[in-house]
Motif scaffolding. Sequence first.
Motif, PDB file in Angstrom:
ATOM      1  N   GLN A  66       0.833  -1.206   0.000  1.00 28.11           N
ATOM      2  CA  GLN A  66       0.000   0.000   0.000  1.00 28.11           C
ATOM      3  C   GLN A  66       0.864   1.251   0.000  1.00 28.11           C
ATOM      4  OE1 GLN A  66      -3.431   0.349  -0.340  1.00 28.11           O
ATOM      5  NE2 GLN A  66      -2.722   2.447  -0.648  1.00 28.11           N
ATOM      6  N   GLN A  67       1.942   1.237   0.769  1.00 28.23           N
ATOM      7  CA  GLN A  67       2.842   2.394   0.780  1.00 28.23           C
ATOM      8  C   GLN A  67       3.499   2.579  -0.580  1.00 28.23           C
ATOM      9  OE1 GLN A  67       5.252   1.057   4.083  1.00 28.23           O
ATOM     10  NE2 GLN A  67       4.270   2.477   5.514  1.00 28.23           N
ATOM     11  N   GLY A  68       3.793   1.471  -1.245  1.00 28.45           N
ATOM     12  CA  GLY A  68       4.344   1.549  -2.585  1.00 28.45           C
ATOM     13  C   GLY A  68       3.363   2.169  -3.564  1.00 28.45           C
ATOM     14  N   HIS A  69       2.087   1.773  -3.463  1.00 30.82           N
ATOM     15  CA  HIS A  69       1.055   2.361  -4.324  1.00 30.82           C
ATOM     16  C   HIS A  69       0.928   3.861  -4.058  1.00 30.82           C
ATOM     17  CE1 HIS A  69      -0.826  -0.802  -6.683  1.00 30.82           C
ATOM     18  NE2 HIS A  69      -0.669  -1.632  -5.650  1.00 30.82           N
ATOM     19  N   ASP A  70       0.995   4.240  -2.799  1.00 32.09           N
ATOM     20  CA  ASP A  70       0.894   5.668  -2.463  1.00 32.09           C
ATOM     21  C   ASP A  70       2.033   6.455  -3.108  1.00 32.09           C
ATOM     22  OD1 ASP A  70      -1.335   5.099  -0.961  1.00 32.09           O
ATOM     23  OD2 ASP A  70      -0.264   5.081   0.962  1.00 32.09           O
ATOM     24  N   LEU A  71       3.243   5.886  -3.074  1.00 28.73           N
ATOM     25  CA  LEU A  71       4.391   6.559  -3.677  1.00 28.73           C
ATOM     26  C   LEU A  71       4.216   6.674  -5.187  1.00 28.73           C
ATOM     27  CD1 LEU A  71       7.224   7.764  -3.533  1.00 28.73           C
ATOM     28  CD2 LEU A  71       8.144   5.437  -3.665  1.00 28.73           C
ATOM     29  N   MET A  72       3.759   5.607  -5.839  1.00 31.18           N
ATOM     30  CA  MET A  72       3.551   5.655  -7.287  1.00 31.18           C
ATOM     31  C   MET A  72       2.474   6.680  -7.656  1.00 31.18           C
ATOM     32  SD  MET A  72       5.755   3.605  -8.604  1.00 31.18           S
ATOM     33  CE  MET A  72       6.832   4.043  -7.216  1.00 31.18           C
ATOM     34  N   ASP A  73       1.420   6.759  -6.834  1.00 30.42           N
ATOM     35  CA  ASP A  73       0.343   7.721  -7.098  1.00 30.42           C
ATOM     36  C   ASP A  73       0.877   9.159  -7.046  1.00 30.42           C
ATOM     37  OD1 ASP A  73      -1.494   5.718  -7.450  1.00 30.42           O
ATOM     38  OD2 ASP A  73      -2.281   5.817  -5.411  1.00 30.42           O
ATOM     39  N   LYS A  74       1.782   9.415  -6.099  1.00 32.34           N
ATOM     40  CA  LYS A  74       2.357  10.757  -5.995  1.00 32.34           C
ATOM     41  C   LYS A  74       3.213  11.070  -7.218  1.00 32.34           C
ATOM     42  CE  LYS A  74       2.489  10.957  -0.940  1.00 32.34           C
ATOM     43  NZ  LYS A  74       3.355  11.025   0.267  1.00 32.34           N
ATOM     44  N   MET A  75       3.936  10.065  -7.682  1.00 36.46           N
ATOM     45  CA  MET A  75       4.761  10.277  -8.878  1.00 36.46           C
ATOM     46  C   MET A  75       3.892  10.575 -10.091  1.00 36.46           C
ATOM     47  SD  MET A  75       7.827   7.471  -8.704  1.00 36.46           S
ATOM     48  CE  MET A  75       9.181   7.625  -7.526  1.00 36.46           C
ATOM     49  N   LEU A  76       2.799   9.834 -10.232  1.00 34.48           N
ATOM     50  CA  LEU A  76       1.905  10.042 -11.372  1.00 34.48           C
ATOM     51  C   LEU A  76       1.218  11.397 -11.302  1.00 34.48           C
ATOM     52  CD1 LEU A  76       0.210   6.519 -11.676  1.00 34.48           C
ATOM     53  CD2 LEU A  76       1.982   7.491 -13.139  1.00 34.48           C
ATOM     54  N   ALA A  77       0.877  11.820 -10.089  1.00 38.05           N
ATOM     55  CA  ALA A  77       0.130  13.063  -9.925  1.00 38.05           C
ATOM     56  C   ALA A  77       0.916  14.273 -10.390  1.00 38.05           C
ATOM     57  CB  ALA A  77      -0.287  13.227  -8.464  1.00 38.05           C
ATOM     58  N   SER A  78       2.231  14.247 -10.197  1.00 35.14           N
ATOM     59  CA  SER A  78       3.044  15.415 -10.567  1.00 35.14           C
ATOM     60  C   SER A  78       3.833  15.208 -11.863  1.00 35.14           C
ATOM     61  CB  SER A  78       4.016  15.750  -9.423  1.00 35.14           C
ATOM     62  OG  SER A  78       4.845  14.642  -9.124  1.00 35.14           O
ATOM     63  N   PHE A  79       3.632  14.081 -12.524  1.00 34.47           N
ATOM     64  CA  PHE A  79       4.404  13.795 -13.726  1.00 34.47           C
ATOM     65  C   PHE A  79       4.135  14.809 -14.836  1.00 34.47           C
ATOM     66  CE2 PHE A  79       4.973  11.371 -17.782  1.00 34.47           C
ATOM     67  CZ  PHE A  79       6.349  11.268 -17.706  1.00 34.47           C
ATOM     68  N   SER A  80       2.917  15.302 -14.927  1.00 34.49           N
ATOM     69  CA  SER A  80       2.578  16.257 -15.988  1.00 34.49           C
ATOM     70  C   SER A  80       3.331  17.572 -15.834  1.00 34.49           C
ATOM     71  CB  SER A  80       1.066  16.522 -15.991  1.00 34.49           C
ATOM     72  OG  SER A  80       0.655  17.074 -14.757  1.00 34.49           O
ATOM     73  N   GLU A  81       3.885  17.828 -14.640  1.00 27.49           N
ATOM     74  CA  GLU A  81       4.617  19.072 -14.394  1.00 27.49           C
ATOM     75  C   GLU A  81       6.073  18.988 -14.843  1.00 27.49           C
ATOM     76  OE1 GLU A  81       4.222  19.755 -10.252  1.00 27.49           O
ATOM     77  OE2 GLU A  81       2.021  19.758 -10.277  1.00 27.49           O
ATOM     78  N   LEU A  82       6.509  17.773 -15.228  1.00 27.54           N
ATOM     79  CA  LEU A  82       7.897  17.590 -15.636  1.00 27.54           C
ATOM     80  C   LEU A  82       8.183  18.366 -16.918  1.00 27.54           C
ATOM     81  CD1 LEU A  82      10.683  16.187 -15.538  1.00 27.54           C
ATOM     82  CD2 LEU A  82       9.640  14.252 -16.756  1.00 27.54           C
ATOM     83  N   ALA A  83       9.237  19.166 -16.892  1.00 26.22           N
ATOM     84  CA  ALA A  83       9.638  19.923 -18.087  1.00 26.22           C
ATOM     85  C   ALA A  83      10.570  19.058 -18.923  1.00 26.22           C
ATOM     86  CB  ALA A  83      10.328  21.213 -17.674  1.00 26.22           C
ATOM     87  N   LEU A  84      10.173  18.784 -20.153  1.00 22.72           N
ATOM     88  CA  LEU A  84      10.970  17.961 -21.055  1.00 22.72           C
ATOM     89  C   LEU A  84      11.641  18.827 -22.110  1.00 22.72           C
ATOM     90  CD1 LEU A  84       8.544  14.949 -21.653  1.00 22.72           C
ATOM     91  CD2 LEU A  84      10.548  15.021 -20.167  1.00 22.72           C
ATOM     92  N   PRO A  85      12.755  18.383 -22.631  1.00 22.15           N
ATOM     93  CA  PRO A  85      13.418  19.153 -23.697  1.00 22.15           C
ATOM     94  C   PRO A  85      12.529  19.225 -24.933  1.00 22.15           C
ATOM     95  CG  PRO A  85      14.426  16.973 -23.443  1.00 22.15           C
ATOM     96  CD  PRO A  85      13.501  17.151 -22.280  1.00 22.15           C
ATOM     97  N   ALA A  86      12.444  20.418 -25.537  1.00 24.18           N
ATOM     98  CA  ALA A  86      11.606  20.616 -26.727  1.00 24.18           C
ATOM     99  C   ALA A  86      12.064  19.669 -27.842  1.00 24.18           C
ATOM    100  CB  ALA A  86      11.703  22.073 -27.167  1.00 24.18           C
ATOM    101  N   PRO A  87      11.122  19.182 -28.629  1.00 24.47           N
ATOM    102  CA  PRO A  87       9.694  19.521 -28.675  1.00 24.47           C
ATOM    103  C   PRO A  87       8.833  18.539 -27.890  1.00 24.47           C
ATOM    104  CG  PRO A  87      10.269  18.251 -30.605  1.00 24.47           C
ATOM    105  CD  PRO A  87      11.515  18.332 -29.776  1.00 24.47           C
TER     106      PRO A  87
END
Length: 277
Positions: free
Chosen positions: A214-235
Motif C-alpha cells: 500500500q505504501q508503494g502504491h501511495d508513492l507511485m500515485d504521488k509520482m503520477l500526480a506530478s508527472f505532468s509538471e515535468l519539463a521535457l526538452p523541446a519539442p
Amino acid sequence: MTQASSTTRQALQDAPCGVMFFNRDGCISWLNPALERMLGLTADQLVGQSREQFPFTSHRGLFKESGLMHLFGSGVEQERWLQCTVVTPPATDPDMYQVKFFQDITELVQLQEENQRLNQQVQELAITDELTGLANRQALTRALNSQVARSRRYQNPLTLAVIQLADRDGAGAIPDEVILAVSRYLRDRLRWVDMIARWEESQFIIILPETSLQQGHDLMDKMLASFSELALPAPHTTGSLALQFGLAEWRKGQDARLLMKQAFANLAENGAGDGPA
C-alpha cells in the motif's frame, strides 16, 4: 670533519639518490646535490637546521624515521613522495651520526593513484547505466538479492516497483534526452534508502525497502500526480507520455526472481507488456 667523513661525502656527492647526514644533536650536517634537486632547497638553507626550529613546514618529514615520506609544496607540481632508508654508521664522526638515503618515487605513487582512479571508474561503469547514471541490471540484481535475504531474515516489508515509460502516440523509440529527464524525475522523488535502476530502454525498477504494498502504491500515485509538471526538452511534452507501473510485495517463500516476476506480471496487467520469463 674526520677523514672517513670526508671520504664518504666525496663518494656520495654524485650519487643519484638523495643523501643527508645528521649530527648527534639531530641537526642536518650535510646533503648531496641530488637531494637538493628533489627538495627544491639548497644545502645552505638546510645545514644546521633541527626538527624544533625547522622553517620549512612542508618538509618536516625529513626528520622522520625510515619509510614513505610525503613532502608537499604550494602546488601539486611541488608534491613529492620519497622513500627513506636510515643507516646508523659507526659512532666515529659526530657529524655523521645518522645517514638517510632518499629515493624519489613520486611518479610511481602518482601512477598507483591513477590506476586506483581508473579501477574505480571501471567498477562504477560496471554497475552504472551509461545514459542515466542509475544502477544497471547487474547492480539491481545484486541489491535485490540482498534486500530479499534481509526481509527473509527479519520479516521486514519489501516492495518492488517496475515502471514503464510509454509513448501514447506510438511514435516509436523514446529519445535519450526524454529518458534521461524522466530518470532524474523518478530518482529525485525517492527516499535515500530506495534504489532505482534502468532495466530496459524505457523501463525502470525501484527497490523499496521497509515498504508495504500500500505504501508503494501511495508513492507511485504521488509520482503520477506530478508527472505532468515535468519539463521535457523541446519539442517533447508529457502529454504524449505515460508512466505505467507494476508493484509486488515480498512474501515468505519468494526469492528475488519470483518477486521480480510478480512485479512484471502486475505491470503487464496494466497494459505495459510482458516482463522477464
